[in-house]
Structures are given as structure tokens and as C-alpha cells.
Design a protein around this motif. Sequence first.
Motif, PDB file in Angstrom:
ATOM      1  N   VAL A 158     -29.024  -5.378  47.346  1.00 29.93           N
ATOM      2  CA  VAL A 158     -28.475  -4.286  48.145  1.00 29.93           C
ATOM      3  C   VAL A 158     -27.520  -4.910  49.151  1.00 29.93           C
ATOM      4  N   GLU A 159     -26.278  -4.454  49.132  1.00 30.38           N
ATOM      5  CA  GLU A 159     -25.326  -4.973  50.111  1.00 30.38           C
ATOM      6  C   GLU A 159     -25.624  -4.359  51.471  1.00 30.38           C
ATOM      7  N   PRO A 160     -25.512  -5.163  52.530  1.00 33.15           N
ATOM      8  CA  PRO A 160     -25.759  -4.628  53.874  1.00 33.15           C
ATOM      9  C   PRO A 160     -24.804  -3.474  54.184  1.00 33.15           C
ATOM     10  N   LEU A 217     -30.543   3.791  57.787  1.00 31.23           N
ATOM     11  CA  LEU A 217     -29.814   3.949  56.536  1.00 31.23           C
ATOM     12  C   LEU A 217     -30.080   2.767  55.607  1.00 31.23           C
ATOM     13  N   GLN A 218     -30.075   1.546  56.156  1.00 28.90           N
ATOM     14  CA  GLN A 218     -30.343   0.347  55.354  1.00 28.90           C
ATOM     15  C   GLN A 218     -31.751   0.397  54.775  1.00 28.90           C
ATOM     16  N   ASP A 219     -32.718   0.830  55.586  1.00 28.00           N
ATOM     17  CA  ASP A 219     -34.101   0.947  55.107  1.00 28.00           C
ATOM     18  C   ASP A 219     -34.213   1.955  53.965  1.00 28.00           C
ATOM     19  N   GLY A 256     -27.967  -8.631  50.803  1.00 26.17           N
ATOM     20  CA  GLY A 256     -26.952  -9.646  51.053  1.00 26.17           C
ATOM     21  C   GLY A 256     -25.770  -9.476  50.129  1.00 26.17           C
ATOM     22  N   ARG A 257     -24.962 -10.515  50.027  1.00 27.92           N
ATOM     23  CA  ARG A 257     -23.836 -10.513  49.098  1.00 27.92           C
ATOM     24  C   ARG A 257     -24.397 -10.816  47.710  1.00 27.92           C
ATOM     25  N   HIS A 303     -27.385 -16.531  43.447  1.00 26.42           N
ATOM     26  CA  HIS A 303     -27.452 -18.003  43.475  1.00 26.42           C
ATOM     27  C   HIS A 303     -28.754 -18.456  44.125  1.00 26.42           C
ATOM     28  N   ARG A 304     -29.074 -17.849  45.280  1.00 33.28           N
ATOM     29  CA  ARG A 304     -30.295 -18.222  46.009  1.00 33.28           C
ATOM     30  C   ARG A 304     -31.542 -17.941  45.170  1.00 33.28           C
TER      31      ARG A 304
END
Length: 143
Positions: free
Chosen positions: A41-43, A59-61, A90-91, A97-98
Amino acid sequence: MSIYQKILVAIDLTEEAPQVLNKAVEVSKALGAQLILAHVVEPVGYAYGGDIPMDLTELQDQLDKAAKDQLSQYGDQYGVSKENQVVTVGRPESEIHRLSKEQDVDLVIVGSHGRKGFQLLLGSTANGVLHGTVCDVLAVRIH
């Protein structure tokens, strides 16, 4: 012993996700590999450029909860256990990658629209994942 034992499939939760999931399930079954299902999910701040002086936490939640619910439905449908379902913020390229390092995966599967020309210059998530992942990447063509 299979060359791929742990596969991370990163989906975007659009109507195109089943195309990627179907291929990922086929590959994991053929190889006897464990499948990890992920969505990033993008911030919310990215969508608004971070210039709006307001609290976007609620909204993010809501976006995070909706993503977890949808990913859980896909997990149930495709037989991926809850512990192998990951929603992160994040991106997308960075998070994939992480996760691929953190989960010690051998293969990352992503969807690709196969853009050409100018659109390709703008980059894509699949291209970003390819350039920076330490394991193999399979880009599934989305029709």
C-alpha cells in the motif's frame, strides 16, 4: 530439490491480480515451492505529494484494512496460509526488495503490462523490482 523453494508473488489487488496469481500458483505447485502473497500500500502522503497539512492516518488505516481484507480473500481462494500473506506500506519496488530479502525468497513474481516506448521510460513496478532484487524475477504478462 527444486531450484525455487520460496516464491514471493506481489500483486496490486486490481481485477488483473488473478492472472498473476494463477501463474504463481502453477509455478509453485510445479516446483513444490512455498508461496508468499504480498501487496504494498503506497502511503497516502505520496498521492497528495505530502503538501496537505492534514492528518491522513485514518485514511491510511482504512486503506491498510481494505488491502488486508482483499489479500485475505485471495489467500483463501488460492490456498495461501495467513502467515504467508503480507501487506506492507511504502514504495512498491523498495518494499518488494525488502520482503524478498527478509523472507529469503528465491523468486519474485510480478505482473507486467509490457509497456513500450514513452511509457517504458517512465518506469514500472515490474522494472523497478527487476533492478534491485537479489533473486530471480518472473514478470507475468497481463492481458
